[in-house]
Write a protein that holds these residues in place. Structure first.
Motif, PDB file in Angstrom:
ATOM      1  N   ILE A   1      28.439   1.077 -44.149  1.00 29.24           N
ATOM      2  CA  ILE A   1      28.190   1.569 -45.502  1.00 29.24           C
ATOM      3  C   ILE A   1      29.005   2.836 -45.691  1.00 29.24           C
ATOM      4  O   ILE A   1      28.810   3.824 -44.986  1.00 29.24           O
ATOM      5  CB  ILE A   1      26.701   1.847 -45.736  1.00 29.24           C
ATOM      6  N   TYR A   2      29.907   2.797 -46.649  1.00 27.36           N
ATOM      7  CA  TYR A   2      30.806   3.919 -46.885  1.00 27.36           C
ATOM      8  C   TYR A   2      30.380   4.729 -48.107  1.00 27.36           C
ATOM      9  O   TYR A   2      30.531   5.949 -48.138  1.00 27.36           O
ATOM     10  CB  TYR A   2      32.226   3.398 -47.054  1.00 27.36           C
ATOM     11  N   ALA A   3      29.864   4.043 -49.125  1.00 26.90           N
ATOM     12  CA  ALA A   3      29.482   4.719 -50.360  1.00 26.90           C
ATOM     13  C   ALA A   3      28.356   3.945 -51.024  1.00 26.90           C
ATOM     14  O   ALA A   3      28.179   2.749 -50.798  1.00 26.90           O
ATOM     15  CB  ALA A   3      30.681   4.812 -51.295  1.00 26.90           C
ATOM     16  N   LEU A   4      27.608   4.656 -51.879  1.00 21.66           N
ATOM     17  CA  LEU A   4      26.482   4.055 -52.581  1.00 21.66           C
ATOM     18  C   LEU A   4      26.455   4.505 -54.025  1.00 21.66           C
ATOM     19  O   LEU A   4      26.788   5.644 -54.332  1.00 21.66           O
ATOM     20  CB  LEU A   4      25.160   4.498 -51.941  1.00 21.66           C
ATOM     21  N   SER A   5      26.041   3.617 -54.887  1.00 20.41           N
ATOM     22  CA  SER A   5      25.661   3.978 -56.246  1.00 20.41           C
ATOM     23  C   SER A   5      24.375   3.231 -56.532  1.00 20.41           C
ATOM     24  O   SER A   5      23.898   2.470 -55.681  1.00 20.41           O
ATOM     25  CB  SER A   5      26.749   3.599 -57.261  1.00 20.41           C
ATOM     26  N   ARG A   6      23.814   3.396 -57.702  1.00 21.19           N
ATOM     27  CA  ARG A   6      22.578   2.675 -57.971  1.00 21.19           C
ATOM     28  C   ARG A   6      22.817   1.186 -58.139  1.00 21.19           C
ATOM     29  O   ARG A   6      21.891   0.399 -58.143  1.00 21.19           O
ATOM     30  CB  ARG A   6      21.859   3.251 -59.179  1.00 21.19           C
ATOM     31  N   ASP A   7      24.099   0.784 -58.263  1.00 15.95           N
ATOM     32  CA  ASP A   7      24.445  -0.612 -58.481  1.00 15.95           C
ATOM     33  C   ASP A   7      25.168  -1.273 -57.314  1.00 15.95           C
ATOM     34  O   ASP A   7      25.126  -2.495 -57.185  1.00 15.95           O
ATOM     35  CB  ASP A   7      25.339  -0.741 -59.715  1.00 15.95           C
ATOM     36  N   PHE A   8      25.876  -0.489 -56.501  1.00 18.03           N
ATOM     37  CA  PHE A   8      26.720  -1.054 -55.455  1.00 18.03           C
ATOM     38  C   PHE A   8      26.536  -0.374 -54.114  1.00 18.03           C
ATOM     39  O   PHE A   8      26.283   0.824 -54.047  1.00 18.03           O
ATOM     40  CB  PHE A   8      28.211  -0.922 -55.816  1.00 18.03           C
TER      41      PHE A   8
ATOM     42  N   VAL B   1      29.117   0.105 -51.076  1.00 12.89           N
ATOM     43  CA  VAL B   1      30.524  -0.073 -50.719  1.00 12.89           C
ATOM     44  C   VAL B   1      30.620  -0.065 -49.201  1.00 12.89           C
ATOM     45  O   VAL B   1      30.231   0.893 -48.537  1.00 12.89           O
ATOM     46  CB  VAL B   1      31.422   1.029 -51.316  1.00 12.89           C
ATOM     47  N   VAL B   2      31.123  -1.180 -48.674  1.00 10.73           N
ATOM     48  CA  VAL B   2      31.276  -1.339 -47.239  1.00 10.73           C
ATOM     49  C   VAL B   2      32.742  -1.163 -46.899  1.00 10.73           C
ATOM     50  O   VAL B   2      33.612  -1.743 -47.548  1.00 10.73           O
ATOM     51  CB  VAL B   2      30.783  -2.735 -46.788  1.00 10.73           C
ATOM     52  N   LYS B   3      33.009  -0.346 -45.897  1.00 12.67           N
ATOM     53  CA  LYS B   3      34.377  -0.099 -45.440  1.00 12.67           C
ATOM     54  C   LYS B   3      34.576  -0.801 -44.115  1.00 12.67           C
ATOM     55  O   LYS B   3      33.759  -0.668 -43.202  1.00 12.67           O
ATOM     56  CB  LYS B   3      34.610   1.401 -45.278  1.00 12.67           C
ATOM     57  N   ARG B   4      35.674  -1.541 -44.046  1.00 13.54           N
ATOM     58  CA  ARG B   4      35.990  -2.286 -42.826  1.00 13.54           C
ATOM     59  C   ARG B   4      37.444  -2.005 -42.473  1.00 13.54           C
ATOM     60  O   ARG B   4      38.316  -2.079 -43.329  1.00 13.54           O
ATOM     61  CB  ARG B   4      35.801  -3.769 -43.078  1.00 13.54           C
ATOM     62  N   GLY B   5      37.710  -1.720 -41.212  1.00 12.31           N
ATOM     63  CA  GLY B   5      39.078  -1.520 -40.764  1.00 12.31           C
ATOM     64  C   GLY B   5      39.413  -0.064 -40.542  1.00 12.31           C
ATOM     65  O   GLY B   5      38.580   0.819 -40.691  1.00 12.31           O
ATOM     66  N   ILE B   6      40.679   0.139 -40.157  1.00 15.12           N
ATOM     67  CA  ILE B   6      41.164   1.485 -39.874  1.00 15.12           C
ATOM     68  C   ILE B   6      42.549   1.683 -40.473  1.00 15.12           C
ATOM     69  O   ILE B   6      43.309   0.734 -40.643  1.00 15.12           O
ATOM     70  CB  ILE B   6      41.199   1.777 -38.358  1.00 15.12           C
ATOM     71  N   ILE B   7      42.876   2.866 -40.800  1.00 14.46           N
ATOM     72  CA  ILE B   7      44.146   3.368 -41.303  1.00 14.46           C
ATOM     73  C   ILE B   7      44.821   2.442 -42.316  1.00 14.46           C
ATOM     74  O   ILE B   7      44.495   2.483 -43.479  1.00 14.46           O
ATOM     75  CB  ILE B   7      45.078   3.778 -40.148  1.00 14.46           C
ATOM     76  N   HIS B   8      45.751   1.594 -41.904  1.00 12.32           N
ATOM     77  CA  HIS B   8      46.530   0.803 -42.850  1.00 12.32           C
ATOM     78  C   HIS B   8      45.913  -0.553 -43.187  1.00 12.32           C
ATOM     79  O   HIS B   8      46.422  -1.269 -44.025  1.00 12.32           O
ATOM     80  CB  HIS B   8      47.953   0.597 -42.325  1.00 12.32           C
ATOM     81  N   LYS B   9      44.846  -0.913 -42.516  1.00 11.40           N
ATOM     82  CA  LYS B   9      44.204  -2.211 -42.762  1.00 11.40           C
ATOM     83  C   LYS B   9      42.754  -2.000 -43.168  1.00 11.40           C
ATOM     84  O   LYS B   9      41.842  -2.553 -42.573  1.00 11.40           O
ATOM     85  CB  LYS B   9      44.291  -3.098 -41.529  1.00 11.40           C
ATOM     86  N   ILE B  10      42.541  -1.196 -44.191  1.00 12.81           N
ATOM     87  CA  ILE B  10      41.187  -0.908 -44.648  1.00 12.81           C
ATOM     88  C   ILE B  10      40.842  -1.848 -45.794  1.00 12.81           C
ATOM     89  O   ILE B  10      41.640  -2.079 -46.693  1.00 12.81           O
ATOM     90  CB  ILE B  10      41.055   0.560 -45.094  1.00 12.81           C
ATOM     91  N   HIS B  11      39.620  -2.386 -45.722  1.00 12.75           N
ATOM     92  CA  HIS B  11      39.098  -3.236 -46.784  1.00 12.75           C
ATOM     93  C   HIS B  11      37.836  -2.582 -47.324  1.00 12.75           C
ATOM     94  O   HIS B  11      37.021  -2.072 -46.558  1.00 12.75           O
ATOM     95  CB  HIS B  11      38.740  -4.625 -46.248  1.00 12.75           C
TER      96      HIS B  11
END
Length: 159
Positions: free
Chosen positions: A31-38, A40-50
């Protein structure tokens, strides 16, 4: 030893940086970020981030270790992958806690799924004395190795 008791109440911001698994039990990132609606999941490192912008209504719940989704990895990739960082004015991020949007919906607490993963096993040494040893497990194929070096050779050769 960590407690296996799931707390009865936890808030969304408390689980920033925690692992997210899909309904088909794939770890898709943290879990990278949150809002009341979403979420946000972060996957990967440096140049291959999703980044996966997953609607909160697709979340099954928190089991004390993992945030579980109601959808599969394929659905996440197909429907929610975006190539942009979350805006800190619209999302709560660990490094930018300035977002103060409306209250989050209740985070459902669920029972832990599946069996607990054993990271150590007990073997009997030749001296009949018990000792613990670490199991090095490939996170991609679940193969187990006796040493970290064996695992390190396996990963580039097999994946």
């Amino acid at each position: 030893m960590p407690s296996t008791t799931v707390p009865s109440k936890i808030e969304w911001p408390d689980i920033l940086n925690e692992s997210v698994h899909t309904s088909d039990d794939v770890d898709i990132g943290d879990i990278y970020a949150l809002s009341r609606d979403f979420v946000v999941v972060k996957r990967g490192i440096i140049h291959k981030i999703h980044y996966y912008y997953i609607p909160i209504n697709k979340v099954e719940g928190w089991d004390g270790n993992v945030l579980w989704l109601k959808i599969t990895e394929d659905e996440v990739k197909r429907n929610y992958e975006r190539d942009r960082n979350p805006n800190p004015l619209r999302y709560s991020l660990k490094d930018y806690p300035a977002y103060s949007g409306a209250t989050y919906p209740e985070l459902m607490i669920i029972s832990p799924k599946g069996e607990k993963i054993a990271y150590t096993d007990t073997t009997t040494a030749q001296t009949e004395k018990e000792e613990e040893r670490v199991i090095y497990k490939c996170d991609l194929c679940d193969s187990q190795f006796r040493t970290e070096e064996e695992l390190s050779r396996h990963v580039p050769a097999s994946h």
